[in-house]
Design a protein around this motif. Structure first.
Motif, short mmCIF file in Angstrom:
data_model
loop_
_atom_site.label_atom_id
_atom_site.label_comp_id
_atom_site.label_asym_id
_atom_site.label_seq_id
_atom_site.Cartn_x
_atom_site.Cartn_y
_atom_site.Cartn_z
N ASN A 23 0.82 -1.22 0.00
CA ASN A 23 0.00 0.00 0.00
C ASN A 23 0.85 1.28 0.00
O ASN A 23 0.34 2.37 0.18
CB ASN A 23 -1.02 0.00 1.14
CG ASN A 23 -0.36 0.03 2.51
OD1 ASN A 23 0.87 0.19 2.59
ND2 ASN A 23 -1.14 -0.12 3.56
N LEU A 94 10.98 -2.02 4.22
CA LEU A 94 10.28 -3.28 4.48
C LEU A 94 8.87 -3.09 3.97
O LEU A 94 8.20 -2.12 4.32
CB LEU A 94 10.23 -3.56 6.00
CG LEU A 94 9.26 -4.67 6.45
CD1 LEU A 94 9.72 -6.04 5.97
CD2 LEU A 94 9.14 -4.68 7.98
N ILE A 96 5.19 -5.39 2.49
CA ILE A 96 4.46 -6.63 2.21
C ILE A 96 3.40 -6.33 1.16
O ILE A 96 2.69 -5.32 1.25
CB ILE A 96 3.77 -7.14 3.51
CG1 ILE A 96 4.79 -7.34 4.65
CG2 ILE A 96 2.99 -8.43 3.25
CD1 ILE A 96 5.89 -8.33 4.38
N LYS A 101 -0.77 -9.34 3.41
CA LYS A 101 -0.70 -8.65 4.71
C LYS A 101 -1.45 -9.41 5.80
O LYS A 101 -2.39 -10.15 5.52
CB LYS A 101 -1.29 -7.24 4.57
CG LYS A 101 -0.24 -6.23 4.12
CD LYS A 101 -0.82 -4.87 3.96
CE LYS A 101 -0.99 -4.18 5.30
NZ LYS A 101 -1.23 -2.74 5.12
N GLY A 102 -1.02 -9.18 7.03
CA GLY A 102 -1.75 -9.72 8.18
C GLY A 102 -1.61 -11.22 8.37
O GLY A 102 -2.37 -11.84 9.11
N GLY A 104 1.46 -12.59 9.17
CA GLY A 104 2.71 -12.84 9.89
C GLY A 104 3.96 -12.67 9.04
O GLY A 104 5.08 -12.87 9.52
N GLY A 106 5.29 -9.89 7.65
CA GLY A 106 6.13 -8.75 8.06
C GLY A 106 7.01 -9.15 9.24
O GLY A 106 8.21 -8.87 9.26
N GLY A 107 6.42 -9.82 10.21
CA GLY A 107 7.17 -10.29 11.37
C GLY A 107 8.24 -11.29 10.97
O GLY A 107 9.36 -11.28 11.50
N LYS A 132 8.55 4.89 8.42
CA LYS A 132 8.07 5.96 7.54
C LYS A 132 6.95 6.77 8.20
O LYS A 132 6.68 7.89 7.78
CB LYS A 132 7.64 5.41 6.18
CG LYS A 132 6.39 4.56 6.17
CD LYS A 132 6.12 4.09 4.74
CE LYS A 132 4.91 3.19 4.67
NZ LYS A 132 3.66 3.80 5.14
N THR A 135 2.52 4.59 12.38
CA THR A 135 1.97 3.23 12.29
C THR A 135 3.10 2.22 12.11
O THR A 135 3.13 1.17 12.77
CB THR A 135 0.98 3.12 11.09
OG1 THR A 135 0.02 4.15 11.23
CG2 THR A 135 0.31 1.78 11.03
N TYR A 140 7.19 -1.78 14.66
CA TYR A 140 8.52 -2.15 15.16
C TYR A 140 8.53 -2.23 16.69
O TYR A 140 9.16 -3.12 17.27
CB TYR A 140 9.56 -1.14 14.67
CG TYR A 140 9.78 -1.22 13.18
CD1 TYR A 140 10.28 -2.39 12.59
CD2 TYR A 140 9.46 -0.16 12.33
CE1 TYR A 140 10.46 -2.48 11.23
CE2 TYR A 140 9.64 -0.25 10.96
CZ TYR A 140 10.13 -1.42 10.42
OH TYR A 140 10.31 -1.53 9.07
N HIS A 142 6.07 -3.06 18.56
CA HIS A 142 5.39 -4.33 18.87
C HIS A 142 6.39 -5.49 18.87
O HIS A 142 6.24 -6.47 19.60
CB HIS A 142 4.29 -4.57 17.83
CG HIS A 142 3.55 -5.86 17.99
ND1 HIS A 142 2.49 -6.00 18.86
CD2 HIS A 142 3.72 -7.06 17.41
CE1 HIS A 142 2.05 -7.24 18.80
NE2 HIS A 142 2.77 -7.92 17.94
#
Ligand SMILES: CC(C)(COP(=O)(O)OP(=O)(O)OC[C@H]1O[C@@H](n2cnc3c(N)ncnc32)[C@H](O)[C@@H]1OP(=O)(O)O)[C@@H](O)C(=O)NCCC(=O)NCCS
Length: 165
Positions: A23, A94, A96, A101-102, A104, A106-107, A132, A135, A140, A142
């Motif tokens: 996005n 980074l 996705i 998305k959503g 896992g 990204g983690g 950026k 949000t 990060y 988290h």
């Protein structure tokens, strides 16, 4: 990390960079138009999660960096040598793809970046990121990253705390 269906590998010419759609248009454009030149000039390395042979589900970049000792929280800085800077690895980007998305991913990419930085023979104190926006900074945080006291969109995670795979 959901992990299993994805392969995490260095970007190569066969991968479909044009089809990547996160996005963030700047992050899409960077992958389409800029990253191969940055890799050639050795100013960035790029790693991708492949959903099949060539479909890029996510990517990140890594490069050498440094953190000013005076920018770190005092509690961190007082345990480090009195040099003006400490070595770091920067995750510059980074992203996705929206279709992934959503889940896992990204983690999982973050864990892969931490693992690569912690396994390197070249020492670095921390993995750092320039988020950026707020949000992204929350994402990060988290995952355990600590914001610099006066630069809340720059965050770091000491690599000595990372478990090697
Ligand atoms: C930020 C981004 C990389 C997250 O990727 P993702 O694959 O959707 O995230 P994941 O599914 O891996 O989320 C992992 C964990 O982070 C949490 N999380 C995700 N976004 C978060 C946010 N903004 N704030 C706090 N936590 C967040 C999830 O709840 C999940 O928690 P859990 O493991 O405890 O269940 C992705 O949304 C993206 O590409 N955004 C656009 C580009 C961007 O912002 N890049 C960031 C750096 S500049």
């Amino acid at each position: 990390m959901s992990g299993a269906p994805f392969r995490l590998v260095p970007l190569d010419a066969a991968h479909d960079r044009a089809g990547f759609n996160s996005n963030s248009e700047p992050l899409n454009r960077y992958l389409r138009e800029q990253v191969t030149q940055d890799i050639r000039r050795r100013v960035a390395a790029c790693f991708v999660a492949l959903a099949d042979e060539q479909c890029i589900a996510g990517y990140y970049t890594l490069a050498s960096a440094s953190l000013l000792l005076s920018d770190l929280p005092a509690s961190t800085g007082k345990k480090l040598p009195r040099y003006p800077t400490v070595p770091a690895v920067r995750m510059g980007r980074l992203a996705i793809d929206q279709a992934f998305k959503g889940q896992g991913l990204g983690g999982a990419l973050l864990a892969d970046a931490l693992d690569r930085a912690a396994r390197s023979e070249i020492a670095a104190f921390a993995l750092m990121v320039d988020a950026k926006d707020e949000t992204a900074a929350a994402f990060y945080q988290h995952h355990g990253f600590i914001a610099l006291p006066d630069l809340p969109l720059t965050l770091f995670l000491p690599l000595a705390t990372v478990q090697h795979s």
